[in-house]
Every structure is written in structure tokens, then in C-alpha cells.
Design a protein around this motif. Structure first.
Motif, PDB file in Angstrom:
ATOM      1  N   ILE A   1       3.097 -29.840  69.650  1.00 51.91           N
ATOM      2  CA  ILE A   1       4.424 -29.209  69.713  1.00 51.91           C
ATOM      3  C   ILE A   1       4.335 -27.798  70.289  1.00 51.91           C
ATOM      4  CG2 ILE A   1       4.262 -28.406  67.330  1.00 51.91           C
ATOM      5  CD1 ILE A   1       7.468 -29.483  69.236  1.00 51.91           C
ATOM      6  N   ASP A   2       3.255 -27.091  70.000  1.00 55.85           N
ATOM      7  CA  ASP A   2       3.105 -25.733  70.525  1.00 55.85           C
ATOM      8  C   ASP A   2       2.959 -25.748  72.046  1.00 55.85           C
ATOM      9  OD1 ASP A   2       3.004 -24.395  67.916  1.00 55.85           O
ATOM     10  OD2 ASP A   2       1.096 -25.432  67.678  1.00 55.85           O
ATOM     11  N   GLY A   3       2.188 -26.712  72.551  1.00 52.34           N
ATOM     12  CA  GLY A   3       2.033 -26.803  73.996  1.00 52.34           C
ATOM     13  C   GLY A   3       3.308 -27.219  74.692  1.00 52.34           C
ATOM     14  N   ALA A   4       4.011 -28.185  74.112  1.00 54.90           N
ATOM     15  CA  ALA A   4       5.229 -28.692  74.743  1.00 54.90           C
ATOM     16  C   ALA A   4       6.339 -27.652  74.744  1.00 54.90           C
ATOM     17  CB  ALA A   4       5.682 -29.965  74.040  1.00 54.90           C
ATOM     18  N   THR A   5       6.518 -26.963  73.612  1.00 57.08           N
ATOM     19  CA  THR A   5       7.553 -25.923  73.587  1.00 57.08           C
ATOM     20  C   THR A   5       7.136 -24.738  74.454  1.00 57.08           C
ATOM     21  OG1 THR A   5       6.625 -25.079  71.499  1.00 57.08           O
ATOM     22  CG2 THR A   5       8.525 -26.557  71.352  1.00 57.08           C
ATOM     23  N   ALA A   6       5.825 -24.470  74.537  1.00 57.92           N
ATOM     24  CA  ALA A   6       5.360 -23.389  75.411  1.00 57.92           C
ATOM     25  C   ALA A   6       5.697 -23.685  76.867  1.00 57.92           C
ATOM     26  CB  ALA A   6       3.861 -23.176  75.248  1.00 57.92           C
ATOM     27  N   VAL A   7       5.596 -24.951  77.265  1.00 61.51           N
ATOM     28  CA  VAL A   7       6.003 -25.334  78.617  1.00 61.51           C
ATOM     29  C   VAL A   7       7.469 -24.958  78.833  1.00 61.51           C
ATOM     30  CG1 VAL A   7       6.516 -27.299  80.126  1.00 61.51           C
ATOM     31  CG2 VAL A   7       4.308 -27.167  78.958  1.00 61.51           C
ATOM     32  N   ILE A   8       8.317 -25.293  77.868  1.00 61.34           N
ATOM     33  CA  ILE A   8       9.743 -24.995  78.009  1.00 61.34           C
ATOM     34  C   ILE A   8       9.985 -23.496  78.035  1.00 61.34           C
ATOM     35  CG2 ILE A   8      11.969 -25.102  76.796  1.00 61.34           C
ATOM     36  CD1 ILE A   8      11.307 -27.948  76.023  1.00 61.34           C
ATOM     37  N   TYR A   9       9.372 -22.760  77.113  1.00 55.21           N
ATOM     38  CA  TYR A   9       9.602 -21.319  77.071  1.00 55.21           C
ATOM     39  C   TYR A   9       9.104 -20.649  78.347  1.00 55.21           C
ATOM     40  CZ  TYR A   9      10.680 -22.082  72.152  1.00 55.21           C
ATOM     41  OH  TYR A   9      11.229 -22.529  70.971  1.00 55.21           O
ATOM     42  N   ALA A  10       7.960 -21.101  78.871  1.00 54.72           N
ATOM     43  CA  ALA A  10       7.464 -20.540  80.129  1.00 54.72           C
ATOM     44  C   ALA A  10       8.386 -20.894  81.291  1.00 54.72           C
ATOM     45  CB  ALA A  10       6.041 -21.040  80.398  1.00 54.72           C
ATOM     46  N   GLU A  11       8.858 -22.137  81.325  1.00 50.89           N
ATOM     47  CA  GLU A  11       9.787 -22.563  82.384  1.00 50.89           C
ATOM     48  C   GLU A  11      11.061 -21.723  82.354  1.00 50.89           C
ATOM     49  OE1 GLU A  11       9.545 -24.661  84.819  1.00 50.89           O
ATOM     50  OE2 GLU A  11       7.851 -25.994  84.360  1.00 50.89           O
ATOM     51  N   LEU A  12      11.513 -21.371  81.158  1.00 45.59           N
ATOM     52  CA  LEU A  12      12.759 -20.613  81.021  1.00 45.59           C
ATOM     53  C   LEU A  12      12.558 -19.103  81.147  1.00 45.59           C
ATOM     54  CD1 LEU A  12      14.468 -22.595  78.117  1.00 45.59           C
ATOM     55  CD2 LEU A  12      15.066 -22.650  80.556  1.00 45.59           C
ATOM     56  N   GLY A  13      11.303 -18.673  81.285  1.00 44.22           N
ATOM     57  CA  GLY A  13      11.040 -17.257  81.523  1.00 44.22           C
ATOM     58  C   GLY A  13      10.878 -16.415  80.282  1.00 44.22           C
ATOM     59  N   PHE A  14      10.635 -17.033  79.122  1.00 43.37           N
ATOM     60  CA  PHE A  14      10.403 -16.260  77.908  1.00 43.37           C
ATOM     61  C   PHE A  14       8.959 -15.787  77.863  1.00 43.37           C
ATOM     62  CE2 PHE A  14      14.180 -18.598  76.592  1.00 43.37           C
ATOM     63  CZ  PHE A  14      14.887 -17.643  75.879  1.00 43.37           C
TER      64      PHE A  14
END
Length: 268
Positions: free
Chosen positions: A204-217
């Protein structure tokens, strides 16, 4: 003297006067009923409003990380706190305070590692090569544990990760995000699987990190967002424990004793 007082704190987040509240320049009455909670999170942390598609992707990450059961130390801590007499706010604070580098910090770390790989690729290094190089660098400089990958419970696959990556793929096709961090995540998965000779699931940490990185967080905000998400689970478990009752519940039932390693143990 008045300036000394008014300038003691300075913020671009909120402005207030009697009968007026503005968040990032938006009157609160215009936000209420028109802005979702994920959009509000984005506005408060980033300073602008996201598109509907960006907000939906952020919401997916927040929903996915809400809870992982009482075996998660943070959730167990919230439930134990209730049995010791703490209210909901104390129980939730107890849980959030446990979300540090080991339990709760992997998302922030994964965003950072994804960033290393992205920078290397942008500099001209092939993705597979950049991935292997930066994994080696991480293990040499930071930890043998690769953040965002591997799970002691979900084997061979964390069910949350494929769903979240699929949503990122859809968002990339729609032009909402670039999709490059999803490629990086999959490249890491391939590299780790090959090195271990068996599946090393993205968690879950890797998958949400993908999203947060994609969104620029940024990485630190990724950790803050995880804390925000997991607070919902902590609140739910603390509230449930309040309904169940119980006093001074420790991590194990009273009949189970710890292992004593000192001198002169008491014999059964």
C-alpha cells in the motif's frame, strides 16, 4: 507593537475578520457544498484547487490506506488507549504518533526513491538501469529494506496495489497524470522480483506513493496524507472498542507471558 503581535504568526492559508473566513483566498461559504474533502486537502496543502480527476485519484489513495486491522501497531495502540481511559482524540493521537519511519514512513521514503530514479532517467539513464542503480544506492546509504515493496501478510500480492496502479493507468490515459511514476514502480517490481527470484509485492505504501508522486506531492506530505487516511481507521477502531468495553487491555491476553531473559527466572 501591534505589528509585533500580528506578525508573530504569518500564513497564506487562512484569513479571518469578524464574519469573514477565507481559505487560500476562497470565502468559506463558497467552498462549503462545492468542494469535496480531498479537494479541500489539496487546497490547504498546495494552495490551489485540483481538477475533479486529480481529486478523485487523491481520494482513491486516501480510501485505500484507511485501515489494516488491529495487528497494525498504530490501530492496536488506539484500542489499548481507549481501554486505559483515553477519549477518541487521545486514542487517535496515540495512533498517529506511532506512524514514524518504520510503521508509516515507507510512503514518504518511496516517493523519495521514485524521485531518485526519475531524476536519473530524466538525465538519460535507461529506466531499468536507473532503477537498479538507485535501489543499490538506497540499500547502501539508507536501509536494506526497500520502501513500498514486500509484505509480511499479503503474499504473493497486496490486493490494494494492482487496483491503485490500474487507476493511475486510467488517469494517465486521460491526461490527468504523466504515468511515469507508475512505470518506475513497475520497473522496481520487476527488478526486485528478479533479484529475489520470487514475487516481492508492491504494498500500500508503494502504490499510494505512486499516486502521490504522480500528483506532485512531496515525500513529507505523502506521510502526512497517510496519517490523515489512517486516522479514520484509528477513530473507527477506538470507537468500536468504546462500545465493547474492557479495561487496561495490553498487547496480549493476561494468560500469555513475555519471555524473561534475566537472572533467576520464576519457575512455573
Amino acid at each position: 507593537m501591534s505589528n509585533d503581535v500580528s506578525d508573530w504568526w504569518s500564513t497564506s492559508i487562512i484569513d479571518m475578520a469578524p464574519g469573514q473566513i477565507r481559505m487560500r483566498g476562497h470565502p468559506i461559504q463558497d467552498l462549503i457544498g462545492n468542494v469535496t474533502f480531498p479537494q479541500m486537502v489539496w487546497l490547504m496543502t498546495r494552495g490551489d484547487l485540483p481538477s475533479d480527476d486529480q481529486a478523485r485519484l487523491l481520494e482513491c489513495a486516501l480510501v485505500a490506506a484507511v485501515d489494516h486491522g488491529p495487528q497494525a501497531p498504530s490501530i492496536a495502540a488506539a484500542r489499548m488507549a481507549v481501554t486505559c481511559g483515553l477519549g477518541l482524540n487521545g486514542a487517535m493521537a496515540n495512533a498517529v504518533n506511532m506512524l514514524d519511519d518504520v510503521h508509516g514512513g515507507a510512503g514518504e521514503q518511496a516517493v523519495e526513491l521514485f524521485g531518485w530514479i526519475d531524476e536519473a532517467e530524466q538525465a538519460g539513464q535507461p529506466l531499468d538501469e536507473a532503477t537498479a542503480t538507485m535501489i543499490d544506492r538506497w540499500q547502501a546509504d539508507r536501509s536494506k529494506f526497500i520502501p513500498g515493496f514486500g509484505h509480511r501478510f499479503h503474499k504473493p500480492e497486496d490486493p490494494r496495489a494492482p487496483r491503485l496502479l490500474g487507476l493511475v493507468d486510467e488517469a494517465a490515459q486521460a491526461g490527468t497524470v504523466s504515468g511515469r511514476f507508475a512505470h518506475i514502480g513497475r520497473a522496481m517490481q520487476h527488478c526486485l522480483n528478479a533479484r529475489k527470484g520470487k514475487p516481492v509485492p508492491m504494498n500500500i505504501d508503494g502504490a499510494t506513493a505512486v499516486i502521490y508522486a504522480e500528483l506532485g506531492f512531496s515525500g513529507p506530505l505523502a506521510r502526512g496524507l497517510f496519517c490523515l487516511s489512517r486516522s479514520v481507521g484509528a477513530m473507527a477502531h477506538a470507537w468500536e472498542q468504546m462500545q465493547q468495553g474492557g479495561r487496561n487491555k495490553g498487547p496480549t491476553p493476561p494468560a500469555y507471558r513475555w519471555t524473561y531473559t534475566g537472572e533467576n527466572p520464576i519457575e512455573d
